[in-house]
Structures are given as structure tokens and as C-alpha cells.
Design an enzyme around this catalytic site. Structure first.
Site, PDB file in Angstrom:
ATOM      1  N   LYS A  45      17.060 -32.293 -49.865  1.00 45.86           N
ATOM      2  CA  LYS A  45      17.893 -32.253 -48.670  1.00 45.86           C
ATOM      3  C   LYS A  45      19.348 -32.647 -48.970  1.00 45.86           C
ATOM      4  CE  LYS A  45      14.208 -31.020 -46.529  1.00 45.86           C
ATOM      5  NZ  LYS A  45      13.157 -31.394 -47.466  1.00 45.86           N
ATOM      6  N   TYR A 251      -0.709 -30.746 -43.107  1.00 44.16           N
ATOM      7  CA  TYR A 251       0.523 -31.428 -43.504  1.00 44.16           C
ATOM      8  C   TYR A 251       0.316 -32.943 -43.615  1.00 44.16           C
ATOM      9  CZ  TYR A 251       5.285 -33.170 -43.451  1.00 44.16           C
ATOM     10  OH  TYR A 251       6.446 -33.826 -43.775  1.00 44.16           O
ATOM     11  N   TYR A 277       4.615 -33.108 -50.576  1.00 41.69           N
ATOM     12  CA  TYR A 277       5.237 -31.832 -50.962  1.00 41.69           C
ATOM     13  C   TYR A 277       4.983 -31.481 -52.427  1.00 41.69           C
ATOM     14  CZ  TYR A 277       7.843 -32.335 -46.579  1.00 41.69           C
ATOM     15  OH  TYR A 277       8.184 -32.466 -45.258  1.00 41.69           O
TER      16      TYR A 277
END
Ligand code: PLP
Length: 323
Positions: A45, A251, A277
């Protein structure tokens, strides 16, 4: 020129993974270390935020608002970027506050972010309300979308392809494999590969959505990135490679594949992956190698997208340490 604020030292390293490659007996593996972007423990990010915060400054904003899961890496990096550039920061986090902060939440707190929990409410409804409220209180708010994934954020990964090309020279990979979720990383990589007509396959391992949902999201965003970069060419949905075979229990619910992958990377190469992730993406990569998906003479670059602080989140302690 698209404005950028520097938040990280680029390029991030590319490293060979000789022990892991040998152990798995498939293609030659290397890793791109975007876990080392350096801003408050790093991650993908940060690249996006370099462009998003430049845009926020251009709009004279004084407060950044964004949203994510309780252990959001995106929110933690946004909070850090806000501190670094003198913005206030409000994070809308899904669900109810845990009994104790750990992992990314500890960092959100240390970074001084104002945290709002959604409870049962829809994330985007709460975000919109907080955005209005900030405006009513005399602030100039700037909204950063989920995962930083609009064309401004995704443009960073278009630039990252250029970075990789310079860095890799003749050792350019045949494949890039990584965790895909809000789609900005993949959209930028795909746009970069298309714009410069590279012989590169960009395979996203989905962590939370079906492949068709990801493909349409990434296609739209990748075309917006090309437009932003003033490059010709059209990206079609069929060009977007997404594997959704590794969603497991959903998730943020790592299973045995994730844990085995995390341990393998740690024990063969001294690398730390995260449970949400990169652990899932690496689990997928290992399974694909076992299935003979890649040619032995190919070069596969695993793009480490960060997430390290989640290793220290209470909710993952059990599964990471489990027998
Ligand atoms: C956000 C995130 C991703 C996914 O990137 P997108 O651009 O949202 O698809 C992958 N890995 C980590 C560690 C992340 O925090």
C-alpha cells in the site's frame, strides 16, 4: 507528470530463492521485497499511497479517511503516511473492537489514527458518514478507497513494472505471482506489462473473491491506469489471470496450506510471510508448482506484498504456532 510524494526508497530488492527453488523442484524462484517498503513495517500500500497522498495534498485536504478489516495493512500504512505528511487520519474498521489490540491495530494506535468501528453496519455507509462529518466540522477530507485501489493508487504498480524491468535486466521473470484482493496491485502490473509489451504473465492468487469478480474489477482498473498513463492498448478480461482455488475458509481464515507455506519460506529462506495474503499466495504457488503448472526452465517472481504485522495479531497466534 503524475504527482508523487516519496514515502519509500525504491527499488525494493529482488532476491534469489535458491534453497526454496531446489526444495520444490520446479521453476527458478525469486522474490520482490515490497515488504521492505519501510513505512511502518512496509507493504504494497505504501507505493499506492505515494500517489494518493500527493493527490490529497493537491486538493488541500487535511484529513485522510479509509477503511478495511481490523488487521488491515492498508489502514496501518495509511495511518503512517498521514503522520509522515501531516494529515489527520480516520480509519473505519469492520466489526467490533477486539478485547485487546495486537498486530496492525497496535500500530494504528501508535500512529495516532482515529479508529471508528462499524459494528453491524456496512463499511462504506460508515465511511461516507464519517466523510460528511469531517466536512461539517470544517475539515477538507480526502477519501482513500478500500485497498487504495483506484487508478491513482494502482498507477504505482504500473510504475513498479518499469522498476522491475530496469532492475532485472536479462533476468526478467516469465511470471509474477502474488496475493490479489482489492485488485490495484494486479491492475497496475497488468497495465505495465501491456503498455511495454512485455512477455510476462501476471498471476494473482485471490485471497477473498471468485476469479470472475476479480477479473472484471482488475480489467476496468487496468484500463483506467493505461488511460491515466496516456498509453494506448486495451486490456480484456480474458487477459487477467486470477486463481481462486485457494480461498479455503475465506478471508482472514488461514488453513494448513497457508501455515505450511509460511513455515517453508521461513525455514528455507529466512523470509516472513503473513497469514492473510502472502501466506495464501505462497500456498497457492507451492501447490501450482507441485501440479507442474510452470515449466522447469521458467523464472517465477513471487511479489511479497507485506502484511508482516499480522503475524503478531492475537487471532493468528493459534494457527501459526499450532502443531
Ligand atoms: C492489500 C494487500 C494485498 C492485496 O493487494 P491489492 O492491491 O488490494 O489487490 C496483498 N498483500 C498484502 C499484504 C496486502 O496488505
Amino acid at each position: 507528470m503524475i504527482p508523487r510524494i516519496q514515502l519509500t526508497e525504491l527499488p525494493t530488492p529482488v532476491q534469489e530463492l535458491p534453497r526454496l527453488s531446489k526444495k520444490l523442484g520446479g521453476p527458478t524462484l525469486a522474490i520482490k521485497r515490497d515488504d521492505l517498503t519501510g513505512l511502518a513495517l512496509g507493504g504494497n500500500k505504501t507505493r499506492k499511497l505515494e500517489y494518493l497522498l500527493a493527490d490529497a495534498q493537491g486538493q488541500q485536504a487535511d484529513i485522510l479517511l479509509t477503511t478495511g478489516a481490523a488487521q488491515s495493512n492498508h489502514c496501518r500504512q495509511t495511518a503512517a503516511a498521514a503522520s509522515r505528511c501531516g494529515f489527520k487520519c480516520k480509519l473505519v474498521l469492520a466489526g467490533d473492537p477486539p478485547a485487546e489490540y495486537s498486530g496492525n491495530l497496535t500500530l494504528d494506535f501508535l500512529l495516532g489514527a482515529d479508529i471508528v468501528w462499524t459494528g453491524q453496519e456496512d463499511r462504506d455507509t460508515v465511511l461516507e458518514r464519517e466523510f460528511q462529518r469531517a466536512g461539517n466540522q470544517g475539515h477538507t477530507p480526502y477519501l482513500i478507497p478500500y485497498g487504495g485501489s483506484n487508478s491513482t493508487g494502482a498507477f504505482a504498480y504500473y510504475q513498479a513494472v518499469r522498476e522491475l524491468e530496469r532492475q532485472a535486466g536479462n533476468n526478467f521473470p516469465d511470471w509474477i505471482v502474488f496475493a490479489t484482493s482489492s485488485g490495484g496491485t494486479q491492475a497496475g502490473l497488468v497495465a505495465g506489462a501491456a503498455a511495454w509489451d512485455l512477455d510476462l504473465k501476471v498471476l494473482g492468487i485471490s485471497v477473498d473473491e471468485r476469479a470472475d469478480v476479480m477479473q472484471s474489477k482488475v480489467t476496468a482498473l487496468a484500463n483506467q491506469v493505461l488511460e491515466k498513463a496516456r498509453m494506448s492498448g486495451v486490456i480484456n478480461e480474458k487477459d487477467i489471470l486470477v486463481d481462486d482455488e485457494y480461498l479455503g475458509a475465506g478471508y482472514g481464515n488461514p488453513g494448513i496450506k497457508e501455515v505450511e507455506a509460511i513455515r517453508l519460506f521461513a525455514r528455507e529462506e529466512g523470509l516472513i510471510l503473513d497469514p492473510v495474503y502472502t501466506g495464501r499466495a505462497a500456498g497457492g504457488l507451492i501447490d501450482l508448482i507441485d501440479q507442474g503448472y510452470f515449466e522447469k526452465n521458467e523464472r517465477v517472481l513471487f511479489w511479497h506484498t507485506g502484511g508482516t504485522p499480522a503475524v503478531f495479531a492475537d487471532r493468528y497466534r493459534g494457527v501459526l504456532l499450532g502443531g
